[in-house]
Design a protein around this motif. Structure first.
Motif, PDB file in Angstrom:
ATOM      1  N   ALA A 486      44.162  51.689  41.836  1.00  0.00           N
ATOM      2  CA  ALA A 486      42.726  51.920  41.720  1.00  0.00           C
ATOM      3  C   ALA A 486      42.393  52.112  40.251  1.00  0.00           C
ATOM      4  O   ALA A 486      43.067  52.879  39.547  1.00  0.00           O
ATOM      5  N   ASP A 487      41.364  51.426  39.771  1.00  0.00           N
ATOM      6  CA  ASP A 487      41.027  51.508  38.347  1.00  0.00           C
ATOM      7  C   ASP A 487      40.106  52.692  38.062  1.00  0.00           C
ATOM      8  O   ASP A 487      39.663  53.406  38.966  1.00  0.00           O
ATOM      9  N   ILE A 488      39.784  52.885  36.788  1.00  0.00           N
ATOM     10  CA  ILE A 488      38.989  54.038  36.364  1.00  0.00           C
ATOM     11  C   ILE A 488      37.569  53.948  36.903  1.00  0.00           C
ATOM     12  O   ILE A 488      36.887  54.965  37.048  1.00  0.00           O
ATOM     13  N   ALA A 489      37.107  52.755  37.223  1.00  0.00           N
ATOM     14  CA  ALA A 489      35.759  52.573  37.762  1.00  0.00           C
ATOM     15  C   ALA A 489      35.717  52.702  39.278  1.00  0.00           C
ATOM     16  O   ALA A 489      34.691  52.427  39.899  1.00  0.00           O
ATOM     17  N   GLY A 490      36.829  53.106  39.896  1.00  0.00           N
ATOM     18  CA  GLY A 490      36.862  53.288  41.342  1.00  0.00           C
ATOM     19  C   GLY A 490      37.137  52.018  42.126  1.00  0.00           C
ATOM     20  O   GLY A 490      37.122  52.032  43.354  1.00  0.00           O
ATOM     21  N   GLY A 491      37.392  50.912  41.433  1.00  0.00           N
ATOM     22  CA  GLY A 491      37.664  49.656  42.102  1.00  0.00           C
ATOM     23  C   GLY A 491      39.140  49.440  42.350  1.00  0.00           C
ATOM     24  O   GLY A 491      39.983  50.279  42.041  1.00  0.00           O
ATOM     25  N   GLY A 492      39.455  48.284  42.886  1.00  0.00           N
ATOM     26  CA  GLY A 492      40.830  47.933  43.212  1.00  0.00           C
ATOM     27  C   GLY A 492      40.863  47.130  44.492  1.00  0.00           C
ATOM     28  O   GLY A 492      39.863  47.040  45.215  1.00  0.00           O
ATOM     29  N   PRO A 493      41.992  46.527  44.817  1.00  0.00           N
ATOM     30  CA  PRO A 493      42.084  45.721  46.038  1.00  0.00           C
ATOM     31  C   PRO A 493      41.846  46.565  47.278  1.00  0.00           C
ATOM     32  O   PRO A 493      42.207  47.741  47.329  1.00  0.00           O
ATOM     33  N   THR A 494      41.225  45.974  48.285  1.00  0.00           N
ATOM     34  CA  THR A 494      40.929  46.682  49.530  1.00  0.00           C
ATOM     35  C   THR A 494      42.131  46.602  50.469  1.00  0.00           C
ATOM     36  O   THR A 494      43.108  45.884  50.220  1.00  0.00           O
ATOM     37  N   ILE A 495      42.032  47.312  51.584  1.00  0.00           N
ATOM     38  CA  ILE A 495      43.108  47.343  52.577  1.00  0.00           C
ATOM     39  C   ILE A 495      43.386  45.951  53.133  1.00  0.00           C
ATOM     40  O   ILE A 495      44.506  45.643  53.558  1.00  0.00           O
ATOM     41  N   ASP A 496      42.392  45.066  53.113  1.00  0.00           N
ATOM     42  CA  ASP A 496      42.549  43.723  53.678  1.00  0.00           C
ATOM     43  C   ASP A 496      43.182  42.732  52.704  1.00  0.00           C
ATOM     44  O   ASP A 496      43.531  41.617  53.099  1.00  0.00           O
ATOM     45  N   GLU A 497      43.291  43.119  51.433  1.00  0.00           N
ATOM     46  CA  GLU A 497      43.852  42.198  50.436  1.00  0.00           C
ATOM     47  C   GLU A 497      45.368  42.094  50.593  1.00  0.00           C
ATOM     48  O   GLU A 497      46.032  43.019  51.095  1.00  0.00           O
ATOM     49  N   LYS A 498      45.909  40.985  50.139  1.00  0.00           N
ATOM     50  CA  LYS A 498      47.349  40.775  50.141  1.00  0.00           C
ATOM     51  C   LYS A 498      47.828  40.567  48.707  1.00  0.00           C
ATOM     52  O   LYS A 498      47.105  40.024  47.875  1.00  0.00           O
TER      53      LYS A 498
END
Length: 544
Positions: A486-498
């Motif tokens: 998870a990045d500093i902006a609160g983003g990142g890959p979701t549970i559905d990402e591979k």
């Protein structure tokens, strides 16, 4: 002449490439200034609370170039971005609830001679073809065990500082994604009119203020007032659908015709000396997944012991301990604290890590080659009520979000002459959320009513775990774990990402067994103690 410290930082976090559209998050954050004070960013500028925010993305299509404000680029205005309403009122309410924000002291720089260290447990070393540590700061001997057991009575313990600065308040906001967006620090935008040809070979992207923003170069007086950081984009194909992540932030160089490069001045961005290493890391983690995940179930009540010990059997179930990318995290931590050879003595490496938290997923194990079982998020929560600051709603009831596990080194017993140590494992899962307090434990051990303040625990009823309703930790089951960044902006890959790439050990496996020794059965009823007297009740009730 050395420049005044920069007052604003803008970091770029790509999120997704889909339907030939690039989604990204932007973090634009003041650096320890009073958000209500006009002229804090630069003389004559608006206070943050009253600022107008307008931004554009600048894309450098040549990946062989280092990001610089003089490199040819393509411009993409981010039209959906605007400062939220009532930011000043929210900060005023926060200041009141916190009892005042009255400290402007900058944090002292770490001693470059004191580094972070990490013990590499067998579960890490056995999860891939480990030969020797990548860094001298990693330990495979008993250095960590000795440090933990080396008790020292400090004659002058370091008190916890009670003063609060705006920089600390801003850091708190970043740990609450909805709050960070509500006070104007984090924005999400999608660039829809981008030509995939620009991205096919890899590229750089960073964010710049534009009119009518309150903080354009013309209004702040010099581009050095703002530190801009670029993200490295991988090669992207037309019509591809994939997650993006920026584990490394690269400082954008200024126009040397306006700001003369000065290697003695920390405020002037310079290209990091270890660019090869940084670009490799950026490429390895641009899908947002950890590469070496490992897990362990304790077999001794001494959690430092790694083998079963009959003299110290397991008394209480500690669940499954999990850690990930031990050596990489150690390298990242030391990079933030160590000196950069391109900067004068005492300078710091100015290519910050973009990772702030880690989101752990779990699923049942399988004997099939491809595990068909779904992943369950261990860091996802749902708001039980509206989350308010004063009269202002920050996030609505029933909204779901992912928080994360944070990993930091610590100096044991606050001994400033000793190295920092990362923990042996970063979290332990006992079948519940990794980011919420264990309400059952608080109830069982009556932690809320404990008269010793340091041992009290409070229940916070704002959140409930989301997505774990049909998932339990049970003896006899096999479990697998993976970790998303998870990045500093609160983003990142979701549970559905591979994940996009093969890795040494992207999923950890653990066969969960009962090692806790049976305890003496305790009954609520008083049993007869004579041979000629019998228990005549209808039931027996065991105590917990």
């Amino acid at each position: 002449m050395a420049l005044d410290p920069s007052k604003l930082s803008i970091l770029t976090f790509p999120q997704h490439w889909k339907d030939n559209k690039l989604t990204l998050r932007v973090l634009i954050i003041p650096r320890n200034i009073d958000p209500a004070l006009a002229g804090s960013v630069a003389p004559g500028t608006d206070a943050w609370n009253n600022a107008t925010i307008a931004l554009q993305a600048r894309l450098i299509a040549d990946p062989s170039k280092y990001p610089s404000m003089i490199e040819p680029d393509s411009l993409f205005p981010l039209n959906s971005i605007a400062m939220p309403a009532n930011v000043g009122d929210i900060f005023n309410e926060m200041e009141t609830q916190l009892g005042g924000v009255n400290d402007s002291t900058m944090l002292e720089k770490p001693d470059p001679k004191i580094r972070a260290r990490k013990y590499l447990p067998p579960s890490y070393r056995n999860s891939f073809n480990f030969i020797s540590p990548r860094t001298k700061d990693a330990a495979i001997d008993d250095a960590y065990h000795c440090a933990i057991k080396d008790t020292v009575n400090l004659a002058d313990p370091f008190p916890t500082p009670r003063k609060l600065s705006w920089g600390k308040v801003f850091a708190f906001c970043l740990r609450q994604p909805a709050l960070a967006q509500r006070v104007g620090f984090v924005y999400e935008a999608t660039i829809e009119n981008i030509d995939p040809v620009l991205l096919k070979n890899g590229s750089w992207i960073y964010i710049d203020p534009i009119d009518p923003c309150s903080y354009t170069d013309a209004k702040v007086g010099s581009p050095s007032v703002i530190k801009r950081f670029a993200a490295k984009l991988p090669k992207l194909k037309k019509d591809e659908d994939r997650a993006l992540f920026a584990a490394i932030q690269f400082p954008v160089l200024l126009d040397p015709g306006i700001v003369v490069p000065d290697p003695l001045d920390e405020e002037v961005p310079v290209a990091p000396y270890n660019m090869d290493e940084l670009q490799i890391e950026a490429a390895q983690y641009d899908d947002g997944f950890c590469k070496i995940v490992h897990a362990n179930q304790p077999v001794s009540s001494d959690l430092l012991r790694e083998e079963e010990d009959k003299e110290l059997p397991v008394i209480t179930e500690a669940g499954i301990r999990i850690a990930w990318d031990d050596e990489q995290l150690l390298i990242w931590m030391n990079r933030q604290m160590s000196t950069d050879v391109n900067i004068a003595a005492g300078g710091r490496n100015i290519a910050p890590m973009g990772v702030m938290q880690y989101r752990v997923d779990a699923r049942l194990g399988s004997d099939e080659d491809v595990n068909p079982n779904p992943w369950f998020p261990l860091c996802k929560v749902r708001n039980k009520v509206n989350l308010n600051i004063g009269q202002f709603t920050i996030d609505a009831a029933n909204e779901e979000k992912e928080l994360g596990v944070e990993v930091y080194p610590a100096q044991l017993d606050q001994r400033k002459d000793q190295p920092f140590w990362l923990p042996q494992y970063y979290c332990n899962w006992i079948g519940k959320s990794l980011v919420l307090a264990d309400v059952d434990a608080i109830n069982i051990f009556q932690k809320e009513s404990n008269n010793i303040a340091e041992k009290q625990a409070k229940k916070f009823d704002n959140y409930i775990a989301a997505g774990l309703e049909d998932f339990q930790l049970l003896y006899g089951n096999k479990y697998e774990f993976r970790v998303r960044l998870a990045d500093i902006a609160g983003g990142g890959p979701t549970i559905d990402e591979k994940r996009m790439y093969a890795a040494a050990s992207p999923e950890a496996k653990c066969d969960f067994r009962r090692h806790v020794q049976p305890q003496t059965v305790r009954l609520q009823e008083q049993l007869p103690e004579r041979d000629d007297v019998f228990f005549i009740g209808d039931e027996l009730n065991m105590k917990r």
